[in-house]
Write a protein that holds these residues in place. Structure first.
Motif, PDB file in Angstrom:
ATOM      1  N   UNK A 185     -78.427 -53.227 100.424  1.00 31.30           N
ATOM      2  CA  UNK A 185     -77.093 -52.763 100.072  1.00 31.30           C
ATOM      3  C   UNK A 185     -76.742 -51.561 100.936  1.00 31.30           C
ATOM      4  N   UNK A 186     -75.655 -51.661 101.657  1.00 33.30           N
ATOM      5  CA  UNK A 186     -75.248 -50.613 102.583  1.00 33.30           C
ATOM      6  C   UNK A 186     -73.896 -50.050 102.179  1.00 33.30           C
ATOM      7  N   UNK A 187     -73.777 -48.740 102.190  1.00 34.82           N
ATOM      8  CA  UNK A 187     -72.502 -48.130 101.830  1.00 34.82           C
ATOM      9  C   UNK A 187     -72.661 -46.642 101.609  1.00 34.82           C
ATOM     10  N   UNK A 188     -71.542 -45.953 101.628  1.00 32.80           N
ATOM     11  CA  UNK A 188     -71.552 -44.520 101.425  1.00 32.80           C
ATOM     12  C   UNK A 188     -72.004 -44.175 100.009  1.00 32.80           C
ATOM     13  N   UNK A 189     -72.390 -42.930  99.810  1.00 25.00           N
ATOM     14  CA  UNK A 189     -72.757 -42.458  98.484  1.00 25.00           C
ATOM     15  C   UNK A 189     -71.572 -42.601  97.532  1.00 25.00           C
ATOM     16  N   UNK A 190     -71.839 -43.127  96.344  1.00 25.37           N
ATOM     17  CA  UNK A 190     -70.792 -43.251  95.341  1.00 25.37           C
ATOM     18  C   UNK A 190     -70.000 -44.539  95.391  1.00 25.37           C
ATOM     19  N   UNK A 191     -70.458 -45.533  96.170  1.00 22.89           N
ATOM     20  CA  UNK A 191     -69.710 -46.785  96.275  1.00 22.89           C
ATOM     21  C   UNK A 191     -70.169 -47.844  95.269  1.00 22.89           C
ATOM     22  N   UNK A 242     -87.109 -56.970 107.740  1.00 23.39           N
ATOM     23  CA  UNK A 242     -87.663 -57.599 106.537  1.00 23.39           C
ATOM     24  C   UNK A 242     -86.785 -57.335 105.320  1.00 23.39           C
ATOM     25  N   UNK A 243     -86.166 -56.165 105.284  1.00 21.54           N
ATOM     26  CA  UNK A 243     -85.259 -55.828 104.179  1.00 21.54           C
ATOM     27  C   UNK A 243     -83.898 -56.486 104.350  1.00 21.54           C
ATOM     28  N   UNK A 244     -83.477 -56.637 105.594  1.00 22.84           N
ATOM     29  CA  UNK A 244     -82.106 -57.057 105.904  1.00 22.84           C
ATOM     30  C   UNK A 244     -81.946 -58.577 105.891  1.00 22.84           C
ATOM     31  N   UNK A 245     -82.618 -59.245 104.960  1.00 22.94           N
ATOM     32  CA  UNK A 245     -82.474 -60.703 104.862  1.00 22.94           C
ATOM     33  C   UNK A 245     -81.038 -61.041 104.482  1.00 22.94           C
ATOM     34  N   UNK A 246     -80.548 -60.392 103.438  1.00 23.87           N
ATOM     35  CA  UNK A 246     -79.145 -60.561 103.026  1.00 23.87           C
ATOM     36  C   UNK A 246     -78.520 -59.176 102.874  1.00 23.87           C
ATOM     37  N   UNK A 247     -77.737 -58.734 103.850  1.00 25.24           N
ATOM     38  CA  UNK A 247     -77.063 -57.434 103.717  1.00 25.24           C
ATOM     39  C   UNK A 247     -75.741 -57.573 102.973  1.00 25.24           C
ATOM     40  N   UNK A 248     -75.447 -56.601 102.125  1.00 22.26           N
ATOM     41  CA  UNK A 248     -74.151 -56.541 101.444  1.00 22.26           C
ATOM     42  C   UNK A 248     -73.560 -55.162 101.700  1.00 22.26           C
ATOM     43  N   UNK A 249     -72.410 -55.130 102.333  1.00 25.31           N
ATOM     44  CA  UNK A 249     -71.750 -53.861 102.651  1.00 25.31           C
ATOM     45  C   UNK A 249     -70.740 -53.537 101.551  1.00 25.31           C
ATOM     46  N   UNK A 250     -70.920 -52.378 100.933  1.00 29.52           N
ATOM     47  CA  UNK A 250     -69.985 -51.954  99.892  1.00 29.52           C
ATOM     48  C   UNK A 250     -68.912 -51.060 100.515  1.00 29.52           C
ATOM     49  N   UNK A 251     -67.657 -51.450 100.405  1.00 26.78           N
ATOM     50  CA  UNK A 251     -66.589 -50.698 101.068  1.00 26.78           C
ATOM     51  C   UNK A 251     -66.339 -49.351 100.404  1.00 26.78           C
ATOM     52  N   UNK A 252     -66.035 -48.316 101.186  1.00 25.75           N
ATOM     53  CA  UNK A 252     -65.667 -47.029 100.588  1.00 25.75           C
ATOM     54  C   UNK A 252     -64.325 -47.151  99.878  1.00 25.75           C
ATOM     55  N   UNK A 253     -64.066 -46.258  98.954  1.00 25.01           N
ATOM     56  CA  UNK A 253     -62.852 -46.346  98.144  1.00 25.01           C
ATOM     57  C   UNK A 253     -61.591 -46.227  98.993  1.00 25.01           C
ATOM     58  N   UNK A 254     -61.655 -45.452 100.072  1.00 28.04           N
ATOM     59  CA  UNK A 254     -60.469 -45.288 100.927  1.00 28.04           C
ATOM     60  C   UNK A 254     -60.055 -46.598 101.599  1.00 28.04           C
ATOM     61  N   UNK A 255     -60.996 -47.571 101.659  1.00 27.64           N
ATOM     62  CA  UNK A 255     -60.698 -48.858 102.270  1.00 27.64           C
ATOM     63  C   UNK A 255     -60.208 -49.878 101.251  1.00 27.64           C
ATOM     64  N   UNK A 256     -60.130 -49.481  99.985  1.00 25.05           N
ATOM     65  CA  UNK A 256     -59.611 -50.392  98.962  1.00 25.05           C
ATOM     66  C   UNK A 256     -58.701 -49.651  97.979  1.00 25.05           C
TER      67      UNK A 256
END
Length: 359
Positions: A47-53, A181-195
């Motif tokens: 799971x990739x994303x800024x703090x608080x996403x 090995x960790x990046x089998x399925x990455x999910x990017x969580x958008x920052x709030x400013x992008x939604x």
């Protein structure tokens, strides 16, 4: 029994996969789609994303929608502990393996057997721990600290990072083989400013929570207030919005959330200078410090990392060194970094003078 707030919703719907996750815009719908799809497998998820996403919420959703829902969900904040403590926390230890080890201890990987372990801030782990994590991911086995007996586990790994791990790998801060090995399925969580389309729904959600907690009745939202909230950049993401709505509910004298209840930063105004830090939690202070740094730098300023993060790091190192009587070994241990790294940073920040003798 799974708490009601975390029970899966319709697994085939397009909305949030579990209750408590808010947002119905296209960016979050894609996150929900990936969450449902990967939950049906045993693959590692990054799971990739800024703090608080909301990375932990998505990790919980993956667990509760999976075949492992009946097993434990174990969270570990890798950035909160030093290397030695984190190693013991993850893998356990046996009595006498180090000072203070008065008995055997089960680690988090073992505790998460048949379930899911969520490794938050995995970018904070050291190279030594990254080797052990890679082995667990590949072989599903490890030894407790100070022990020779191999323990096998059936544990799914979900990791999260607020930094680009591939970039960290190129800098030599993160093992490339562990990243893949960790990046089998990455999910990017958008920052709030992008939604921004999700802001009204989030505001209503937090109003309901804090109205009930504080016995208030703030049920109306001024149009200008919503516009201001949607236009704000939200460096602290959803957590920052949550804090502001809680404050607005507490401070409201009527039943409407109006602009005068919002912080100056949200309204595009500069914060007044303060002579001392207010009593607040570390997360809030960090958020406000970054906001102040961004406001001071201006929209065209570059090298923000140097201007903001490096200043904080320099001050942290200076204060810890002073508290440790300038003994680098003690300071490095307190900071959770190795002495060579500390020595380089002392030189970089011009803090080398006055080092006490280490014997």
């Amino acid at each position: 029994m799974t708490p009601p707030s975390q029970r899966p919703l319709d697994p085939h719907a397009g909305g949030p996969p579990i209750k408590g996750i808010i947002g119905s815009g296209p960016a979050m719908r894609e996150v929900y789609r990936l969450t449902r799809q990967v939950a049906r497998s045993n693959a590692s998820v990054l799971l990739l994303g800024e703090t608080g996403t909301g990375k932990e919420l998505i990790a919980k959703a993956i667990h509760h929608l999976s075949g492992r829902a009946g097993g434990p969900f174990v969270r570990v904040n890798c950035g909160a502990l030093s290397e030695s403590l984190l190693e013991s926390e993850l893998f356990g230890h046996v009595r006498g393996s180090f000072t203070g080890a008065v008995g055997n201890r089960t680690g988090r990987f073992e505790a998460a057997h048949t379930g899911t372990i969520f490794l938050d801030e995995i970018n904070s782990t050291t190279p030594k721990l990254q080797v052990k994590l890679l082995r667990v991911l590949q072989e599903r086995e490890f030894e407790r600290v100070g022990d020779t007996q191999t323990i096998r586990v059936d544990t799914r790994v979900i990791a999260a990072s607020n930094r680009d791990l591939l970039d960290e790998s190129e800098k030599g801060n993160f093992r490339e083989d562990l990243y893949y090995r960790l990046n089998v399925v990455p999910i990017h969580l958008p920052p709030l400013r992008m939604r921004p389309e999700d802001v009204p729904e989030l505001v209503s959600h937090f109003l309901n929570i804090y109205n009930e907690e504080n016995d208030r009745y703030v049920v109306h939202i001024d149009k200008k207030a919503i516009e201001a909230l949607q236009e704000y950049a939200w460096p602290g993401n959803v957590r920052e919005l949550q804090n502001y709505i809680e404050r607005a509910v507490v401070m409201a004298s009527g039943d409407e959330l109006t602009c005068d209840l919002l912080p100056p930063a949200v309204l595009g105004e500069k914060r007044p200078r303060t002579t001392r830090l207010r009593a607040a939690d570390l997360e809030t202070l960090t958020c406000e410090l970054v906001q102040q740094g961004l406001a001071t730098a201006g929209p065209q300023e570059d090298a923000l990392h140097t201007k903001i993060v490096n200043r904080v790091e320099r001050e942290l190192i200076a204060q810890v060194m002073a508290a440790c009587d300038n003994v680098q070994t003690k300071a490095a241990s307190r900071l959770g970094i190795n002495r060579n790294t500390l020595h380089k940073k002392l030189k970089e920040y011009g803090l080398e003078g006055g080092e006490a003798t280490e014997g």
